[in-house]
Design an enzyme around this catalytic site. Sequence first.
Site, PDB file in Angstrom:
ATOM      1  N   GLU A 178       1.018  -1.385   0.266  1.00  0.00           N
ATOM      2  CA  GLU A 178      -0.192  -0.115  -0.012  1.00  0.00           C
ATOM      3  C   GLU A 178       0.563   0.857   0.112  1.00  0.00           C
ATOM      4  O   GLU A 178       0.679   2.121   0.993  1.00  0.00           O
ATOM      5  CB  GLU A 178      -1.022   0.183   1.199  1.00  0.00           C
ATOM      6  CG  GLU A 178      -1.990  -1.128   0.803  1.00  0.00           C
ATOM      7  CD  GLU A 178      -3.022  -1.175   2.105  1.00  0.00           C
ATOM      8  OE1 GLU A 178      -3.218   0.044   2.866  1.00  0.00           O
ATOM      9  OE2 GLU A 178      -3.974  -2.087   2.301  1.00  0.00           O
ATOM     10  N   GLU A 372      -5.367  -8.882   1.082  1.00  0.00           N
ATOM     11  CA  GLU A 372      -6.268  -8.224   2.538  1.00  0.00           C
ATOM     12  C   GLU A 372      -7.850  -8.139   2.183  1.00  0.00           C
ATOM     13  O   GLU A 372      -7.800  -7.098   1.075  1.00  0.00           O
ATOM     14  CB  GLU A 372      -5.819  -6.930   2.905  1.00  0.00           C
ATOM     15  CG  GLU A 372      -4.242  -6.677   3.299  1.00  0.00           C
ATOM     16  CD  GLU A 372      -3.629  -5.753   4.477  1.00  0.00           C
ATOM     17  OE1 GLU A 372      -4.190  -4.822   4.644  1.00  0.00           O
ATOM     18  OE2 GLU A 372      -2.203  -5.728   4.389  1.00  0.00           O
TER      19      GLU A 372
HETATM   20  C1  FCB Z   1      -4.202  -2.030   5.462  1.00  0.00           C
HETATM   21  C2  FCB Z   1      -3.749  -2.141   6.092  1.00  0.00           C
HETATM   22  C3  FCB Z   1      -3.355  -3.503   7.440  1.00  0.00           C
HETATM   23  C4  FCB Z   1      -4.666  -3.340   8.121  1.00  0.00           C
HETATM   24  C5  FCB Z   1      -5.484  -3.157   7.474  1.00  0.00           C
HETATM   25  C6  FCB Z   1      -7.082  -3.067   7.929  1.00  0.00           C
HETATM   26  O1  FCB Z   1      -4.325  -0.585   4.281  1.00  0.00           O
HETATM   27  O2  FCB Z   1      -2.479  -3.007   4.874  1.00  0.00           O
HETATM   28  O3  FCB Z   1      -1.848  -3.164   7.442  1.00  0.00           O
HETATM   29  O4  FCB Z   1      -4.054  -2.072   8.413  1.00  0.00           O
HETATM   30  O5  FCB Z   1      -5.142  -2.259   6.383  1.00  0.00           O
END
Ligand code: FCB
Length: 465
Positions: A178, A372
């Site tokens: 990210e 994620e």
């Molecule tokens: C993302 C991050 C991760 C976590 C989630 C909820 O942006 O990569 O580390 O904090 O959000």
Amino acid sequence: MTLATTEEQLTGAAPVRFPAGFRWGAATASYQIEGAAADDGRMPSIWDTFARTPGKVFEGHSGDVACEHYFRYRDDVALMKRLGLGTYRFSVAWPRIKPDGSGPVNPRGLDFYDRLVDELLANGIDPMVTLYHWDLPQVLEDRGGWTNRDTAYYLADLATATIARLGDRVATWTTLNEPWCSSFLGYGSGVHAPGRQDPRAAFEAVHHLMLGHGLAARALRAGGAREVSLTLNLTDVRPLSPADPHDQAAARLIDGLQNRLFLDPALRGQYPQDMLALFERFGAAGVIQPGDEALIAAPIDLLGVNYYQPALVRAQVGAHSGEAHPGSEGVEFVTQSAPVTAMDWPVDPTGLSELLLRLAADYPGVPLMVTENGAAYTDVVEGDRVADEERIAYLDGHLRAAHAAIEGGADLRGYLAWSLLDNYEWGYGYGKRFGLVHVDYATQRRLPKDSAHWYAEVIGRNGLT
Ligand code: FCB
């Protein structure tokens, strides 16, 4: 009547099966779970500093102890095995491996990841290593951090050192997690470390992060990586009135800042024109040197997609959408009429399928993986149980959306839930719980939530009932 039929009648959802070989797993990040902040030669990162700066993190929480994963990794891997995870995505802590950022390797720092990788493999779990999930050594920030071009080259050095030690056993590598957050939250709005608030610095950081990605991708390839990837937090950006050209332009601009600014250089070898105009406007264009875009476009084998929520925007004279989106005056983020998680993030799985299909259409040829996806809720422990049915519904909905995208032609190879454990949620400290497994921070007891048991069944049957 079977249970499945009842469920189907209740939810209207049909059973789905994922393709054979679909990769299932969960993700974490070093600073969020490891603890052991001063052990075996680790030096402070920008998050150690930020956490100690009054007013920056909820109740001044830090990652000093976190989930003590550094000491409890064997138990945590055993837990992963019980859940049936095939892939575990974790990040390495730069300040463990190279405590002074750019200098010599600290073998004791690498020893930890060596042990972790062996433990994972012994339990049949594929390690997926992210080099940079936000814990920049503080010494590098003192030299300008991501506004300094040297940092990109130091990331490549970290890649070389890490793959030299783990490359015989780790096949899948990710350069960055990210970069939007690292640049725009770290140097733009300042809600993340290092907490700077300067749009020029934010754009300089974007470029040096992306240059670092390209250089690290090459270093990983040279080190023998079988699969090189980049993980982006991508957002499905929607205009409030789809037919209104002003709202369309507003959505296009936010899509540029969130998505195209990172996707285009990585996958097409060019920043988009409208984003180059913003580099210019904020005085940051000078950092883009001839040849950089070609370096950034180093081939990747997998694009990691982190998805939590869509965005809804409209054009509104006088609106200011905040320092995290420099250059977006006149754009307003609109509250969506959807249920929200404990983060106040709207729950809308259609954003995930739309995003995956858009990636397949606009950037064809790159396999995708959801690296994620998950949700924070206010979990309640009752005896030996956390009945987190909202999290189950969130995951179920998003898995169905991911499956719909596959049916629509997206080359989606896997899904990793965020997160294995409740952990340090950055500016929110330990106040928000995203885990499949509950962590009692006073005792470090791990308790799989109902969602963990549910996820284990999903993995076991490679699908949803
Ligand atoms: C993302 C991050 C991760 C976590 C989630 C909820 O942006 O990569 O580390 O904090 O959000």
